[in-house]
Write an enzyme that holds these catalytic residues in place. Structure first.
Site, PDB file in Angstrom:
ATOM      1  N   LYS A  22      10.752  -5.063 -56.194  1.00  0.00           N
ATOM      2  CA  LYS A  22       9.331  -5.288 -55.853  1.00  0.00           C
ATOM      3  C   LYS A  22       8.435  -4.421 -56.723  1.00  0.00           C
ATOM      4  O   LYS A  22       7.460  -4.894 -57.312  1.00  0.00           O
ATOM      5  CB  LYS A  22       9.109  -4.948 -54.383  1.00  0.00           C
ATOM      6  CG  LYS A  22       7.657  -4.755 -53.979  1.00  0.00           C
ATOM      7  CD  LYS A  22       7.475  -4.482 -52.502  1.00  0.00           C
ATOM      8  CE  LYS A  22       7.522  -3.029 -52.137  1.00  0.00           C
ATOM      9  NZ  LYS A  22       6.301  -2.264 -52.378  1.00  0.00           N
ATOM     10  N   ASN A  23       8.756  -3.107 -56.805  1.00  0.00           N
ATOM     11  CA  ASN A  23       7.832  -2.174 -57.450  1.00  0.00           C
ATOM     12  C   ASN A  23       7.870  -2.260 -58.967  1.00  0.00           C
ATOM     13  O   ASN A  23       7.051  -1.655 -59.650  1.00  0.00           O
ATOM     14  CB  ASN A  23       8.106  -0.748 -56.963  1.00  0.00           C
ATOM     15  CG  ASN A  23       7.782  -0.628 -55.482  1.00  0.00           C
ATOM     16  OD1 ASN A  23       7.067  -1.472 -54.931  1.00  0.00           O
ATOM     17  ND2 ASN A  23       8.323   0.370 -54.831  1.00  0.00           N
ATOM     18  N   CYS A 117       1.136   0.985 -47.938  1.00  0.00           N
ATOM     19  CA  CYS A 117       1.705   1.530 -46.700  1.00  0.00           C
ATOM     20  C   CYS A 117       0.967   2.802 -46.269  1.00  0.00           C
ATOM     21  O   CYS A 117       0.581   3.626 -47.086  1.00  0.00           O
ATOM     22  CB  CYS A 117       3.177   1.857 -46.914  1.00  0.00           C
ATOM     23  SG  CYS A 117       4.172   0.378 -46.988  1.00  0.00           S
ATOM     24  N   ARG A 122      -2.723   8.542 -50.382  1.00  0.00           N
ATOM     25  CA  ARG A 122      -2.575   7.611 -51.511  1.00  0.00           C
ATOM     26  C   ARG A 122      -3.730   7.655 -52.522  1.00  0.00           C
ATOM     27  O   ARG A 122      -4.380   6.663 -52.795  1.00  0.00           O
ATOM     28  CB  ARG A 122      -2.372   6.169 -51.042  1.00  0.00           C
ATOM     29  CG  ARG A 122      -1.386   5.895 -49.937  1.00  0.00           C
ATOM     30  CD  ARG A 122       0.034   6.248 -50.184  1.00  0.00           C
ATOM     31  NE  ARG A 122       0.728   5.515 -51.206  1.00  0.00           N
ATOM     32  CZ  ARG A 122       1.396   4.378 -50.998  1.00  0.00           C
ATOM     33  NH1 ARG A 122       1.348   3.815 -49.837  1.00  0.00           N
ATOM     34  NH2 ARG A 122       2.076   3.815 -51.987  1.00  0.00           N
ATOM     35  N   ASP A 305      11.524   6.245 -50.579  1.00  0.00           N
ATOM     36  CA  ASP A 305      11.535   4.921 -49.944  1.00  0.00           C
ATOM     37  C   ASP A 305      12.814   4.657 -49.162  1.00  0.00           C
ATOM     38  O   ASP A 305      12.924   3.625 -48.493  1.00  0.00           O
ATOM     39  CB  ASP A 305      11.351   3.817 -50.996  1.00  0.00           C
ATOM     40  CG  ASP A 305       9.952   3.835 -51.562  1.00  0.00           C
ATOM     41  OD1 ASP A 305       9.721   3.163 -52.583  1.00  0.00           O
ATOM     42  OD2 ASP A 305       9.093   4.544 -51.003  1.00  0.00           O
ATOM     43  N   ARG A 397       6.758  -7.793 -46.381  1.00  0.00           N
ATOM     44  CA  ARG A 397       6.048  -7.546 -47.652  1.00  0.00           C
ATOM     45  C   ARG A 397       7.030  -7.086 -48.727  1.00  0.00           C
ATOM     46  O   ARG A 397       6.776  -7.237 -49.914  1.00  0.00           O
ATOM     47  CB  ARG A 397       4.993  -6.454 -47.446  1.00  0.00           C
ATOM     48  CG  ARG A 397       3.715  -6.922 -46.823  1.00  0.00           C
ATOM     49  CD  ARG A 397       2.694  -5.824 -46.821  1.00  0.00           C
ATOM     50  NE  ARG A 397       2.743  -5.059 -48.045  1.00  0.00           N
ATOM     51  CZ  ARG A 397       2.261  -3.814 -48.160  1.00  0.00           C
ATOM     52  NH1 ARG A 397       1.719  -3.235 -47.129  1.00  0.00           N
ATOM     53  NH2 ARG A 397       2.320  -3.172 -49.307  1.00  0.00           N
TER      54      ARG A 397
END
Ligand code: EPZ
Length: 432
Positions: A22-23, A117, A122, A305, A397
């Site tokens: 995903k990232n 998230c 952030r 993560d 997600r």
């Protein structure tokens, strides 16, 4: 709203195939806007974060053609750096890559501040520092990041903190800048290397990705490319931990074992069996694991993560374990939910002390973010009785077909509508 309903007690057995990272895919798809030529990206995970980013690319005029659920063909010739502000982009963290990419291509970008998230505050100050060092003027107004430059010129940038997003974003802005850019104290995650390799496949000149210093020589333009996203290190680690927690025996296919070394080493320390193959890992665990201590660190350290998932495994291990979360300030919110299931965990600031218990009991719990949701699902797979995990849109997600893959491995899990009490009762009757 949907929920996962899980009946615990079934060890996971069999094989599971890991999807694209995903990232990495988020950075790569944003980078397709740096050329007027067509780009084909394979092994893209079929998840909501990707859908949201592709919708945004279409909104600014890109031609997006989803050849199949894992292949996207994009032509961004006709895009313009319109101000990008929509409900999708406000939800995902990866939207910030559009700032670097549009700034790099057009010397102008107006993108809504990213979401992501709820695991800390952030900030994007390091992204902005990098853009300004390249010659851009950056303002935050009305919830938008407005960046503009007469010209982008290479510079020497030293990041104050190791940041995956800032490392990738500055690369995106620098590949078409004039001259050389040196970025120091960069993130070395596999997905940083993957985005750099993708940009080089389009004709960029980037050296050093995966080391502490990245050197970029700006080029005049980038051309089209066909590229395949690397396997998702975090999805793979999640299934490794699920296999261990349920005392199962699982072969996790389509992985790069080197990317999993931090997780494999910790699982072996805990007494879990881990066999590495060329592009797979075999994880098996017959008895209760031993304790260990974890400190999350930038790659190649233990990934933040996988912190919630590993804490969940340690909650069932023998002895006392200490987990220190050194990347994000608020990544232990899920602990209260594990305590509701019988875990014995005390959180003090960025440290959690876990006293292992023999077993957990099913309860209704609430996912606070993507990886916390995955940890609660694994907890439910081990627990006595039925667990209901709410807010599973977080999990969807970042994990493609999570319940299908777990079901295929023998897990008893079903996605249901939270409002459908009757269906829930029926499922509980059926599985108990
Ligand atoms: C990326 O987030 C990932 N998200 C996160 O994955 C992952 O946890 C994180 O990297 C660390 O590996 C995406 O790639 C979309 P950072 P990012 O910038 O880029 C501070 C998931 O579950 N920082 O590496 O936001 C920051 O506060 C998600 O898939 C600044 O201070 O992470 C944090 O403490 C969750 N200023 C640390 O650096 C900045 O400008 C690392 O953040 C940027 C970051």
């Amino acid at each position: 709203m949907d929920q996962y309903v899980i009946k615990g007690g079934s060890p996971l057995f069999g094989e599971v195939t890991i999807g694209g990272a995903k990232n990495s895919a988020l950075g790569i798809l944003a980078a397709t806007t740096l050329t007027e030529e067509t780009v084909t990206v394979n092994n893209v995970p079929n998840i909501k974060d990707i859908d949201y980013l592709l919708l945004a690319l279409e909104e600014i005029g890109a031609k997006v053609d989803r050849k199949d659920s894992h292949t996207v063909r994009i032509n961004a010739k006709g895009i313009s750096p319109l101000s990008l502000d929509n409900e999708y982009l406000r939800k995902i963290r990866g939207s910030y890559y559009l700032i670097g990419a549009l700034l790099g291509r057009f010397k102008k970008a107006q993108v809504v501040l990213p979401g992501g998230c709820n695991i800390g505050n952030r900030p994007i100050d390091q992204h902005i520092k990098g853009f300004e060092k390249l010659g851009a003027k950056v303002e935050i107004k009305h919830g938008m990041v407005m960046a503009e430059a007469v010209e982008l010129r290479g510079n020497h940038i030293f990041l104050d903190v190791v940041s995956v997003g800032a490392t990738i974003n500055i690369m995106l802005a620098a590949v078409l800048a004039k001259g050389q850019t040196i970025i120091e104290n960069v993130a070395k995650e596999p997905h940083v290397v993957d985005v750099a390799n993708f940009l080089n496949s389009m004709g960029a000149n980037i050296k050093g990705a995966g080391t502490d210093v990245i050197r970029i020589h700006g080029v005049d333009k980038l051309h089209g490319s066909t590229y395949s996203v690397i396997p998702d290190q975090i999805e793979a680690g999640t299934f490794m931990i699920a296999a261990a927690a349920t005392h199962g025996d699982v072969v996790i296919d389509n992985v790069i074992p080197k990317h999993l070394e931090a997780i494999s080493a910790k699982l072996v320390e805990m007494g879990v069996g881990v066999e590495e193959k060329d592009d797979a890992v075999h994880v098996f665990c017959r008895e209760r694991t031993g304790n260990t201590h974890i400190k999350t660190m930038p790659y190649p350290g233990f990934p933040t993560d996988l912190q919630p998932q590993m804490t969940m495994l340690l909650a069932l291990s023998m002895g006392t374990s200490v987990i220190t979360e050194s990347i994000f300030e608020a990544r232990f919110k899920y602990v209260d939910e594990l305590v509701r299931m019988g875990a014995s965990i005390k959180v003090d600031g960025n440290t959690a002390v876990v006293d292992g218990v023999e077993s957990l009991t099913g309860a209704t719990v609430f996912a606070s973010d993507l990886r916390a949701g995955a940890a609660l699902v694994i907890a439910g797979l081990t627990a006595e009785g039925v667990t209901v995990v709410e807010n599973i849109e977080y999990v969807e997600r970042g994990y493609e077909g999570f319940e299908e893959k777990l079901t295929q491995l023998g897990g008893i899990i079903k996605k249901m509508d939270s409002e459908d009490e009757k269906a829930l009762r029926k499922f509980k009757m059926k599985v108990s």
